[in-house]
Design a protein around this motif. Structure first.
Motif, PDB file in Angstrom:
ATOM      1  N   CYS A  96       0.735  -1.368  -0.060  1.00  0.00           N
ATOM      2  CA  CYS A  96       0.042  -0.018   0.050  1.00  0.00           C
ATOM      3  C   CYS A  96       0.796   1.261   0.043  1.00  0.00           C
ATOM      4  CB  CYS A  96      -1.077   0.018   1.151  1.00  0.00           C
ATOM      5  SG  CYS A  96      -2.221   1.407   1.418  1.00  0.00           S
ATOM      6  N   LYS A 125       0.003   9.207   0.074  1.00  0.00           N
ATOM      7  CA  LYS A 125      -1.032   8.420   0.232  1.00  0.00           C
ATOM      8  C   LYS A 125      -2.411   9.416   0.745  1.00  0.00           C
ATOM      9  CE  LYS A 125      -1.182   4.560   0.446  1.00  0.00           C
ATOM     10  NZ  LYS A 125      -1.633   3.968  -0.695  1.00  0.00           N
ATOM     11  N   HIS A 266      -8.648  -3.331  -2.050  1.00  0.00           N
ATOM     12  CA  HIS A 266      -9.298  -2.351  -1.489  1.00  0.00           C
ATOM     13  C   HIS A 266     -10.987  -2.652  -1.670  1.00  0.00           C
ATOM     14  CE1 HIS A 266      -5.627  -0.140  -1.934  1.00  0.00           C
ATOM     15  NE2 HIS A 266      -5.759   0.542  -1.013  1.00  0.00           N
ATOM     16  N   GLU A 292      -2.603  -5.678  -3.162  1.00  0.00           N
ATOM     17  CA  GLU A 292      -1.409  -5.178  -2.228  1.00  0.00           C
ATOM     18  C   GLU A 292      -0.666  -6.263  -1.465  1.00  0.00           C
ATOM     19  OE1 GLU A 292      -3.031  -0.638  -1.416  1.00  0.00           O
ATOM     20  OE2 GLU A 292      -3.322  -2.220   0.337  1.00  0.00           O
ATOM     21  N   ASP A 303      -3.160  -0.362   5.570  1.00  0.00           N
ATOM     22  CA  ASP A 303      -3.948  -1.399   5.054  1.00  0.00           C
ATOM     23  C   ASP A 303      -3.273  -2.407   5.229  1.00  0.00           C
ATOM     24  OD1 ASP A 303      -5.826   0.325   4.137  1.00  0.00           O
ATOM     25  OD2 ASP A 303      -5.063   0.492   1.982  1.00  0.00           O
ATOM     26  N   GLN A 306      -5.517  -5.939   4.867  1.00  0.00           N
ATOM     27  CA  GLN A 306      -5.641  -6.583   3.416  1.00  0.00           C
ATOM     28  C   GLN A 306      -4.406  -7.048   2.417  1.00  0.00           C
ATOM     29  OE1 GLN A 306      -7.819  -3.167   1.976  1.00  0.00           O
ATOM     30  NE2 GLN A 306      -6.082  -2.393   0.874  1.00  0.00           N
TER      31      GLN A 306
HETATM   32 MN    MN Z   1      -3.868   0.635   0.284  1.00  0.00          MN
END
Ligand code: MN
Ligand code: PEP
Length: 343
Positions: A96, A125, A266, A292, A303, A306
């Motif tokens: 990420c 970001k 996402h 990711e 993140d 995930q």
């Molecule tokens: Mn991300």
């Protein structure tokens, strides 16, 4: 769109031709024996010239499209020598956020060995909270480019604001527009003016029409190509982070004939369901995946839940190779330094 026939034309012949072209056509019986066909919006995209050339067709009345350049785009597109939307699905993967030179180098080496073409990683970001990690900025861009070059990978990374466009355009092969910025037309223009290819994420509450119009902004202002990215939309149900709209993926690929990749990370917000959803995305017509990955998701600065571990990613690619053997086709040879001059 309405296709009008010449007087005395063989209407059933024209109807058959339209059906063979993938068009859903409803017969209209007009005044004084005129016959036409109303082509339904979910039909396949076919050039007007093709329709006008059908024997018995007198004229074609089409409403003006608000995304003419997008409509005219053809598959596959080429991005830094990589074909997107051809027979081989393109893998884009990485963390990420680019966190340290070591992290991105470790990930890049592992991905290159598994046929990944684009290394992703955020330097700027877009975070929902001002207290969350905002990215390491320009130094992260340099780490990302160095790691990619060391392993023959291309770079996809996000330009978060107009101020970051020059630095991002300098290192990225594919400039990412984030979901939160899809409607930011000033940013779209600033990015497009760099003349590079753009990965356009769908806004989390954007209609397909708005998404295509954002693509039109990019092409109109000079982007060399637009790759659409479905990353899940807002839904009433919080069981997964977002709702992956695979119908929109099929629509873009099979009706609009556009290159669309899917970001299951996402969409889901969790790593365990990634393999089935990634396979479903390719089956629906995705030209590739944006995934990711983190060497140690528990320590990720953004993140983590995930992010796939490196071994998880190997398992994901194994399962994709079984479902979609074209993934195994060797990619074009890595572009060397000489090629980079033209980026
Ligand atoms: Mn991300
Ligand atoms: C990302 O890909 O890093 C990202 C922030 O995604 P999105 O814009 O889809 O939220």
């Amino acid at each position: 769109m309405i296709v009008w026939l010449e007087k005395g034309a063989d209407a059933s012949y024209v109807q058959r031709v339209l059906a063979d072209l993938g068009l859903w056509a409803l017969r209209l019986d007009g005044p004084e024996g005129t016959v036409g066909f109303s082509v339904q919006p979910w039909s396949r995209k076919v050039p007007l010239e093709t329709l006008r050339g059908i024997e018995g067709v007198a004229s074609v009345a089409a409403p003006a499209s608000s995304h003419r350049l997008v409509d005219a785009a053809t598959l596959p597109v080429e991005v830094a020598g990589v074909r997107i939307g051809g027979s081989r699905p393109v893998l884009m993967a990485g963390p990420c956020s680019v966190e340290t030179p070591g992290q991105i180098e470790q990930v890049a080496g592992r991905l290159a060995a598994r046929g990944v073409t684009f290394l992703r990683g955020g330097a700027f970001k877009p975070r929902s909270s001002p207290y969350a990690f905002q990215g390491h900025g320009e130094q992260a861009l340099a780490w990302l480019r160095r790691a990619a070059d060391a392993h023959g990978l291309k770079v996809v990374t996000e330009a978060l604001s107009e101020a970051s466009v020059p630095a991002v355009a300098e290192v990225a092969d594919l400039i990412q527009v984030g979901s939160r910025n899809m409607h930011n037309s000033a940013l779209l223009q600033a990015i497009a003016r760099r003349g590079k290819a753009v990965l356009l994420k769908r806004g989390m509450a954007a209609t397909v029409e708005e998404w295509l119009q954002a693509g039109e902004y990019l092409l109109f202002h000079g982007a060399s190509a637009v790759v659409f990215c479905e990353r899940g939309i807002r839904s009433f149900d919080a069981s997964t982070r977002n709702l992956l709209d695979l119908g929109a993926v099929a629509l873009l690929r099979h009706v609009h004939q556009l290159p669309v990749v899917v970001d299951p990370s996402h969409a889901l917000g969790r790593r365990d369901l990634m393999p089935p959803l990634a396979r479903a995305a390719l089956a629906a017509g995705a030209a590739g995946l944006l995934v990711e990955i983190h060497p140690s998701p528990g320590q990720a600065l953004s993140d983590g839940p995930q992010a796939l571990r490196l071994d998880d990613f190997d398992a994901l690619v194994d399962s994709l190779e079984t479902a979609t053997p074209a993934i195994r086709t060797p990619p074009a040879p890595p572009a060397g330094r000489a090629d980079r001059a033209g980026r």
